[in-house]
Design an enzyme around this catalytic site. Structure first.
Site, PDB file in Angstrom:
ATOM      1  N   TYR A 179       6.011  -5.548   2.183  1.00 26.68           N
ATOM      2  CA  TYR A 179       4.760  -4.868   1.901  1.00 26.68           C
ATOM      3  C   TYR A 179       4.503  -4.864   0.400  1.00 26.68           C
ATOM      4  CZ  TYR A 179       7.680  -0.872   0.577  1.00 26.68           C
ATOM      5  OH  TYR A 179       8.605  -0.061  -0.026  1.00 26.68           O
ATOM      6  N   CYS A 180       3.234  -4.647   0.039  1.00 26.76           N
ATOM      7  CA  CYS A 180       2.823  -4.538  -1.358  1.00 26.76           C
ATOM      8  C   CYS A 180       1.592  -3.645  -1.416  1.00 26.76           C
ATOM      9  CB  CYS A 180       2.551  -5.917  -1.961  1.00 26.76           C
ATOM     10  SG  CYS A 180       1.327  -6.889  -1.057  1.00 26.76           S
ATOM     11  N   THR A 181       0.929  -3.564  -2.546  1.00 27.78           N
ATOM     12  CA  THR A 181      -0.166  -2.616  -2.720  1.00 27.78           C
ATOM     13  C   THR A 181      -1.327  -2.878  -1.771  1.00 27.78           C
ATOM     14  OG1 THR A 181       0.424  -2.421  -5.052  1.00 27.78           O
ATOM     15  CG2 THR A 181      -1.726  -1.560  -4.381  1.00 27.78           C
TER      16      THR A 181
END
Length: 303
Positions: A179-181
Site C-alpha cells: 500500500y501507499c498514499t
C-alpha cells in the site's frame, strides 16, 4: 478564492500512454490557471500524477478536461477538503516518470498486481501467509501505518527496488500485499515485483486515502494519520485534516508532542533540525513566518 474559503482537494493519477506529453502540459497549464486551480500536476509519456485544489466548480471542470485528454475516471480520484489554500501556486511539470523509480521493467501500462478494494483489504492483510509492505518513505511511515506492515526504511521510492532484492525472495515470500498514499507507487512497485518473479502481488486500490475515506474508524486497522503533500500535512479517517504539522526547515512531520517541544518554533525549526539550522536561516524563516501569519490574519479580518 481566498485563504478563508473551503477548497476541494483532488488527489489523482493515471497511467496511460501519452503521445505528446509536452503538448498536453502546454494545454493544461493555462486552462487550470484560468480556473483558479492551485497544486501540482506531473505529465510524462506514461501518464499524469498530481494533487490539485480549487473551488468545487473549478475542480469539476478540471476533472472533465483530464477525463477528455487522458481518460481519467472520476471514480479514481480521491477527494478531500481544506479550510485554507493548501498550495501556494499552480505547477504543471513535464517529467520522464510520474513517480520516479528508475526500473525499466516497472511499467504499469503493461501489467500490474491485483487491485484490492478498501472493504477487502483488512481480510487480506490479516492472512498470516501475506507479507504486507508499506512502499512509502520513512518520514511518511512515521505519521501512520497499518498494523503488522513492514517499513522498508527508505528515504526515496527509487530505493524500494534494492530493498526488495536484498530482503525478499519470491520462493519464500510468495504472497505480497502493498500500500501507499494514493496507489501510484504500488502500481509501479507491483509491476516491478511481478517482473522479479513474485507470483502473487496485491495492492490497495486508491491507497490509504481511499481506505480512510471509505472505512469507518471503528472498523479500521489503520494506526495514526496519513502524510499528505500539502499544507494540511496529514489527514485522518474521513480525510479530515489531522493534528500533525510540518517543520518549515526540515520538512519533518511533527505530532502534538513535537509541537510543544522546547526547541520547536513554528515556521522556523524543530528539535530535529534546530542544531543544524544557522542563526541567519532562523532569522530569515522567522521573518517569513511573521509575514505569512500577518497576511492570513488580514484575510480573515477582511472576510
Amino acid at each position: 478564492m481566498t485563504d478563508t474559503e473551503i477548497y476541494t482537494v483532488a488527489a489523482l493519477y493515471r497511467f496511460t500512454p501519452i503521445a505528446d506529453a509536452s503538448a498536453l502540459r502546454a494545454m493544461l497549464k493555462p486552462a487550470f490557471a484560468e480556473l483558479g486551480i492551485c497544486g501540482s500536476l506531473l505529465v510524462a509519456p506514461e501518464g499524469i500524477n498530481g494533487t490539485l485544489a480549487g473551488s468545487a466548480t473549478a475542480v469539476d471542470q478540471m476533472l472533465a478536461l483530464l477525463a477528455q485528454t487522458t481518460g481519467l475516471p472520476r471514480a479514481d480520484v480521491k477527494f478531500s477538503t481544506s479550510p485554507f489554500k493548501p498550495f501556494d501556486r499552480l505547477k504543471v511539470r513535464l517529467k520522464k516518470e510520474i513517480i520516479t523509480f528508475n526500473q525499466l521493467d516497472a511499467n504499469p501500462n503493461q501489467r500490474v498486481g491485483t487491485y484490492v478494494e478498501p472493504k477487502d483489504w483488512d481480510a487480506l492483510i490479516n492472512d498470516p501467509s501475506v507479507v504486507v509492505l508499506d512502499t512509502r518513505n520513512t518520514y511518511e511511515t512515521m505519521v501512520g501505518t497499518f498494523k503488522g506492515a513492514i517499513d522498508p526504511g527508505i528515504e526515496q521510492f527509487s530505493d524500494f527496488a534494492n530493498f526488495v532484492r536484498e530482503t525478499l525472495d519470491p520462493t519464500k515470500h510468495s504472497k505480497i500485499a502493498m500500500y501507499c498514499t494514493g496507489g501510484i507507487r504500488c502500481e509501479k512497485a507491483s509491476a516491478f515485483m511481478l517482473a522479479e518473479g513474485f507470483p502473487e502481488v496485491y495492492h490497495l486500490k486508491g491507497g490509504i486515502l481511499k481506505y480512510l475515506e471509505e472505512i469507518p474508524q471503528e472498523q479500521s486497522t489503520w494506526n495514526g494519520e496519513c502524510y499528505v503533500f500539502d499544507r494540511r500535512m496529514a489527514v485522518g479517517h474521513g480525510l479530515a485534516t489531522g493534528a500533525h504539522a510540518m517543520c518549515f526547515s526540515c520538512g519533518y512531520a511533527l505530532n502534538e508532542a513535537d509541537q510543544t517541544h522546547a526547541l520547536y518554533e513554528a515556521g522556523v525549526s524543530c528539535h530535529h533540525c534546530h542544531a543544524t539550522t544557522s542563526d541567519a536561516d532562523k532569522a530569515r524563516y522567522r521573518m517569513r513566518h511573521v509575514q505569512m501569519t500577518s497576511q492570513m490574519t488580514s484575510h480573515k479580518c477582511a472576510g
